[in-house]
Design a protein around this motif. Structure first.
Motif, PDB file in Angstrom:
ATOM      1  N   THR A   1       0.821  -1.207   0.000  1.00 41.90           N
ATOM      2  CA  THR A   1       0.000   0.000   0.000  1.00 41.90           C
ATOM      3  C   THR A   1       0.854   1.255   0.000  1.00 41.90           C
ATOM      4  OG1 THR A   1      -0.105  -0.085   2.413  1.00 41.90           O
ATOM      5  CG2 THR A   1      -1.899  -1.124   1.201  1.00 41.90           C
ATOM      6  N   SER A   2       2.125   1.157   0.300  1.00 45.23           N
ATOM      7  CA  SER A   2       2.992   2.330   0.320  1.00 45.23           C
ATOM      8  C   SER A   2       3.928   2.357  -0.877  1.00 45.23           C
ATOM      9  CB  SER A   2       3.818   2.350   1.617  1.00 45.23           C
ATOM     10  OG  SER A   2       4.595   1.169   1.723  1.00 45.23           O
ATOM     11  N   GLY A   3       3.666   1.526  -1.880  1.00 44.18           N
ATOM     12  CA  GLY A   3       4.537   1.494  -3.054  1.00 44.18           C
ATOM     13  C   GLY A   3       4.949   0.076  -3.360  1.00 44.18           C
ATOM     14  N   GLU A   4       6.187  -0.133  -3.728  1.00 49.30           N
ATOM     15  CA  GLU A   4       6.687  -1.461  -4.012  1.00 49.30           C
ATOM     16  C   GLU A   4       7.875  -1.759  -3.121  1.00 49.30           C
ATOM     17  OE1 GLU A   4       7.547  -2.788  -7.846  1.00 49.30           O
ATOM     18  OE2 GLU A   4       5.751  -1.999  -8.769  1.00 49.30           O
ATOM     19  N   LEU A   5       7.941  -2.990  -2.657  1.00 46.00           N
ATOM     20  CA  LEU A   5       9.131  -3.446  -1.976  1.00 46.00           C
ATOM     21  C   LEU A   5      10.249  -3.436  -3.007  1.00 46.00           C
ATOM     22  CD1 LEU A   5       9.883  -4.514   0.814  1.00 46.00           C
ATOM     23  CD2 LEU A   5       9.400  -6.808   0.012  1.00 46.00           C
TER      24      LEU A   5
ATOM     25  N   THR B   1      -5.751  -2.630  21.233  1.00 47.19           N
ATOM     26  CA  THR B   1      -6.326  -2.633  22.580  1.00 47.19           C
ATOM     27  C   THR B   1      -7.179  -3.886  22.745  1.00 47.19           C
ATOM     28  OG1 THR B   1      -8.373  -1.485  21.971  1.00 47.19           O
ATOM     29  CG2 THR B   1      -6.433  -0.104  22.489  1.00 47.19           C
ATOM     30  N   HIS B   2      -7.661  -4.077  23.950  1.00 50.22           N
ATOM     31  CA  HIS B   2      -8.527  -5.230  24.214  1.00 50.22           C
ATOM     32  C   HIS B   2      -9.937  -5.013  23.683  1.00 50.22           C
ATOM     33  CE1 HIS B   2      -5.729  -7.676  26.403  1.00 50.22           C
ATOM     34  NE2 HIS B   2      -5.487  -6.732  27.294  1.00 50.22           N
ATOM     35  N   PHE B   3     -10.223  -3.831  23.146  1.00 54.67           N
ATOM     36  CA  PHE B   3     -11.566  -3.556  22.666  1.00 54.67           C
ATOM     37  C   PHE B   3     -11.972  -4.522  21.552  1.00 54.67           C
ATOM     38  CE2 PHE B   3     -14.816  -1.274  20.251  1.00 54.67           C
ATOM     39  CZ  PHE B   3     -15.656  -0.860  21.267  1.00 54.67           C
ATOM     40  N   SER B   4     -11.045  -4.796  20.622  1.00 54.53           N
ATOM     41  CA  SER B   4     -11.352  -5.701  19.511  1.00 54.53           C
ATOM     42  C   SER B   4     -10.055  -6.302  18.983  1.00 54.53           C
ATOM     43  CB  SER B   4     -12.065  -4.936  18.385  1.00 54.53           C
ATOM     44  OG  SER B   4     -11.150  -4.088  17.712  1.00 54.53           O
ATOM     45  N   SER B   5     -10.178  -7.122  17.950  1.00 57.14           N
ATOM     46  CA  SER B   5      -8.988  -7.722  17.330  1.00 57.14           C
ATOM     47  C   SER B   5      -8.317  -6.781  16.347  1.00 57.14           C
ATOM     48  CB  SER B   5      -9.380  -9.025  16.614  1.00 57.14           C
ATOM     49  OG  SER B   5     -10.314  -8.748  15.574  1.00 57.14           O
ATOM     50  N   THR B   6      -8.912  -5.626  16.072  1.00 55.89           N
ATOM     51  CA  THR B   6      -8.338  -4.683  15.122  1.00 55.89           C
ATOM     52  C   THR B   6      -7.047  -4.092  15.674  1.00 55.89           C
ATOM     53  OG1 THR B   6     -10.536  -4.099  14.321  1.00 55.89           O
ATOM     54  CG2 THR B   6      -8.753  -2.597  13.770  1.00 55.89           C
ATOM     55  N   GLU B   7      -5.983  -4.240  14.915  1.00 54.59           N
ATOM     56  CA  GLU B   7      -4.675  -3.717  15.297  1.00 54.59           C
ATOM     57  C   GLU B   7      -4.130  -2.878  14.149  1.00 54.59           C
ATOM     58  OE1 GLU B   7      -3.460  -7.783  17.736  1.00 54.59           O
ATOM     59  OE2 GLU B   7      -2.927  -7.526  15.631  1.00 54.59           O
ATOM     60  N   ALA B   8      -3.018  -2.225  14.393  1.00 53.63           N
ATOM     61  CA  ALA B   8      -2.300  -1.516  13.336  1.00 53.63           C
ATOM     62  C   ALA B   8      -0.813  -1.658  13.615  1.00 53.63           C
ATOM     63  CB  ALA B   8      -2.694  -0.040  13.280  1.00 53.63           C
TER      64      ALA B   8
ATOM     65  N   GLU C   1      17.572   8.956  20.097  1.00 54.95           N
ATOM     66  CA  GLU C   1      19.026   8.936  20.152  1.00 54.95           C
ATOM     67  C   GLU C   1      19.548   8.625  21.547  1.00 54.95           C
ATOM     68  OE1 GLU C   1      21.217   8.948  17.658  1.00 54.95           O
ATOM     69  OE2 GLU C   1      19.414   8.860  16.412  1.00 54.95           O
ATOM     70  N   ASP C   2      18.779   8.987  22.591  1.00 56.76           N
ATOM     71  CA  ASP C   2      19.219   8.661  23.951  1.00 56.76           C
ATOM     72  C   ASP C   2      18.792   7.261  24.380  1.00 56.76           C
ATOM     73  OD1 ASP C   2      16.508   8.949  24.380  1.00 56.76           O
ATOM     74  OD2 ASP C   2      16.655  10.741  25.637  1.00 56.76           O
ATOM     75  N   GLY C   3      18.053   6.574  23.513  1.00 56.27           N
ATOM     76  CA  GLY C   3      17.644   5.205  23.803  1.00 56.27           C
ATOM     77  C   GLY C   3      16.582   5.071  24.873  1.00 56.27           C
ATOM     78  N   LEU C   4      16.003   6.181  25.315  1.00 60.56           N
ATOM     79  CA  LEU C   4      15.063   6.142  26.435  1.00 60.56           C
ATOM     80  C   LEU C   4      13.604   6.076  26.002  1.00 60.56           C
ATOM     81  CD1 LEU C   4      16.760   8.721  28.838  1.00 60.56           C
ATOM     82  CD2 LEU C   4      16.963   6.217  28.815  1.00 60.56           C
ATOM     83  N   SER C   5      13.340   6.129  24.698  1.00 55.60           N
ATOM     84  CA  SER C   5      11.961   6.063  24.225  1.00 55.60           C
ATOM     85  C   SER C   5      11.963   5.662  22.756  1.00 55.60           C
ATOM     86  CB  SER C   5      11.252   7.411  24.395  1.00 55.60           C
ATOM     87  OG  SER C   5      11.871   8.401  23.580  1.00 55.60           O
ATOM     88  N   ALA C   6      10.782   5.358  22.265  1.00 53.87           N
ATOM     89  CA  ALA C   6      10.586   5.078  20.843  1.00 53.87           C
ATOM     90  C   ALA C   6       9.199   5.571  20.478  1.00 53.87           C
ATOM     91  CB  ALA C   6      10.722   3.590  20.538  1.00 53.87           C
ATOM     92  N   GLN C   7       9.059   6.150  19.299  1.00 56.05           N
ATOM     93  CA  GLN C   7       7.748   6.618  18.893  1.00 56.05           C
ATOM     94  C   GLN C   7       7.639   6.658  17.380  1.00 56.05           C
ATOM     95  OE1 GLN C   7       7.562  10.466  20.803  1.00 56.05           O
ATOM     96  NE2 GLN C   7       8.225  11.542  18.962  1.00 56.05           N
ATOM     97  N   GLY C   8       6.399   6.682  16.917  1.00 56.40           N
ATOM     98  CA  GLY C   8       6.139   6.735  15.492  1.00 56.40           C
ATOM     99  C   GLY C   8       4.668   6.560  15.224  1.00 56.40           C
ATOM    100  N   THR C   9       4.284   6.631  13.966  1.00 57.20           N
ATOM    101  CA  THR C   9       2.887   6.527  13.579  1.00 57.20           C
ATOM    102  C   THR C   9       2.532   5.100  13.198  1.00 57.20           C
ATOM    103  OG1 THR C   9       3.463   7.150  11.315  1.00 57.20           O
ATOM    104  CG2 THR C   9       2.761   8.918  12.799  1.00 57.20           C
ATOM    105  N   PHE C  10       1.238   4.861  13.076  1.00 60.56           N
ATOM    106  CA  PHE C  10       0.739   3.565  12.620  1.00 60.56           C
ATOM    107  C   PHE C  10       0.725   3.560  11.087  1.00 60.56           C
ATOM    108  CE2 PHE C  10      -1.050   4.062  16.880  1.00 60.56           C
ATOM    109  CZ  PHE C  10      -0.681   2.853  17.448  1.00 60.56           C
ATOM    110  N   THR C  11       1.026   2.422  10.502  1.00 62.08           N
ATOM    111  CA  THR C  11       1.161   2.351   9.049  1.00 62.08           C
ATOM    112  C   THR C  11      -0.020   1.699   8.348  1.00 62.08           C
ATOM    113  OG1 THR C  11       2.371   0.237   9.166  1.00 62.08           O
ATOM    114  CG2 THR C  11       3.674   2.277   9.251  1.00 62.08           C
ATOM    115  N   ARG C  12      -0.585   0.648   8.911  1.00 59.50           N
ATOM    116  CA  ARG C  12      -1.659  -0.074   8.219  1.00 59.50           C
ATOM    117  C   ARG C  12      -2.454  -0.921   9.210  1.00 59.50           C
ATOM    118  NH1 ARG C  12       0.811  -1.308   4.167  1.00 59.50           N
ATOM    119  NH2 ARG C  12       2.877  -0.608   4.809  1.00 59.50           N
TER     120      ARG C  12
END
Length: 378
Positions: A8-12, A204-211, A219-230
């Motif tokens: 969905t984001s192009g081609e591998l 979440t436990h609300f349903s089986s729907t995940e992303a 850079e400090d290794g103390l967290s990780a973050q980003g958006t959902f893709t699919r």
């Protein structure tokens, strides 16, 4: 297999085509498999010994295949109670590899070996010493090792609980999780290099729907973050399977008599949509500690239940095709249907944001979902 490399984001990248050609899914499947019909949810058994043509057709199709039921305790051709290992749709495998963006010279930890196909693809692409895969199922680990060896692929396949990651091989440049999680362990962040990627099906436990959340380690290794893709739906990490009380525990005679009665004009299709739609995902973010169950439609009638996981609150709405005003029954300290309607309105008021506008941050203090930016928690 070339068509399956489109995502969905192009081609591998074209460099992956010879990898998929050299590491076919069929080499990682047992003789007995169950084809999963995504439209109906039905599964049908196919045995290579009895129906080789049907088996090869299923192996080459862009559809998920169940390879184990009930943690390996199931026997026979009939479906088991819970599917516990599967071979994902090839298009999803390629899409997740595109999101992972792994390069030669990098090392990868996979959480959830399953059949071993994904580990095989990564091992072929990256070479010996680059891939570690962990699975809690000892039988799956042994089978995957054998399949990899028959193709001459070198990957370290470890029997263990992937919730803890695999410290002896850390740090990794990439971590890919092939089971659904509800709480992301910080060990996965700690074992990934700063700037590295953790790709994980989250919900979440609300349903089986995940992303799939594509999290970049700070850079400090103390967290990780980003958006959902699919949107995706994976078999749950075994230690995070939901085991809530039965219907009879919630819906007692006393709670039925005390139930609050109201009405709604919101239809099931409007509020909940389908398994892969963002509606259910957002509802899970806005209505915590709640799970949703919908009975199969029968003669235009579909009961929908909401159960609280923090107390014994419940709600029920019977959706009927011919009615525009529906009766709502709610019982307990929480008014769960009211919470769901409020969450739905919150989502619509913000322009019905899709998965790409939603994100996740994980640090030593836990995890939090957000809208548009990390400073906008949901």
């Amino acid at each position: 297999m070339t068509a399956e490399l489109k995502t969905t984001s192009g081609e591998l990248g074209v460099e992956w085509k010879p990898v998929f050609d050299a590491v076919p899914r069929s080499a990682f499947l047992p003789d007995l498999i169950w084809r999963h019909d995504l439209a109906t949810g039905d599964v049908s058994a196919i045995d290579r010994r009895a129906d080789p043509d049907g088996w090869w057709a299923a192996a080459g199709a862009n559809t998920p295949l169940v390879t184990q039921w009930d943690d390996g305790r199931h026997e026979g051709r009939e479906r088991g109670r819970v599917a516990t290992i599967s071979s994902s749709m090839p298009s999803l495998v390629s899409a997740m590899l595109a999101d992972l963006d792994v390069r030669p010279g990098q090392r990868v930890l996979e959480i959830g070996t399953g059949t071993g196909w994904n580990a095989g693809l990564l091992a072929h692409r990256l070479g010996a010493g680059s891939v570690v895969s962990v699975d809690v199922d000892e039988g799956a680990v042994k089978a995957a090792r054998g399949r990899l060896a028959r193709l001459g692929l070198v990957a370290e396949v470890v029997h263990g609980d992937g919730f803890a990651g695999y410290g002896p091989g850390a740090p990794y440049d990439r971590m890919v999780v092939t089971c659904g999680v509800r709480t992301l362990p910080f060990a996965w962040v700690e074992q990934t290099r700063p700037g590295g990627v953790v790709l994980v099906p989250w919900g979440t436990h609300f349903s089986s729907t995940e992303a799939t959340a594509r999290l970049v380690v700070a850079e400090d290794g103390l967290s990780a973050q980003g958006t959902f893709t699919r949107p995706v739906t994976f078999m749950r990490l075994r230690s995070q399977r939901l085991a809530h009380a039965s219907y009879d525990t919630y819906v007692t005679e006393e709670s039925r008599e005390a139930a609050r009665i109201s009405t709604t004009s919101r239809t099931h299709r409007e509020v909940f949509a389908g398994t892969y739609d963002v509606n259910r995902f957002v509802l899970g973010l806005r209505v915590p500690d709640c799970t949703y169950l919908a009975d199969r439609p029968r003669e235009g009638r579909r009961p929908v239940w909401l159960y609280s996981l923090s107390d014994r609150s419940w709600a029920c709405v019977v959706h009927r095709d011919e009615r525009t005003e529906l009766t709502v029954h709610q019982s307990g300290p929480r008014s769960l249907w009211d919470e769901v309607e409020a969450a739905y309105e919150w989502w619509t008021e913000r322009g019905r944001p899709g998965f790409g506008r939603l994100g996740l941050t994980v640090d030593g203090g836990g995890q939090r979902a957000w809208l548009d930016e990390p400073e906008g928690p949901i």
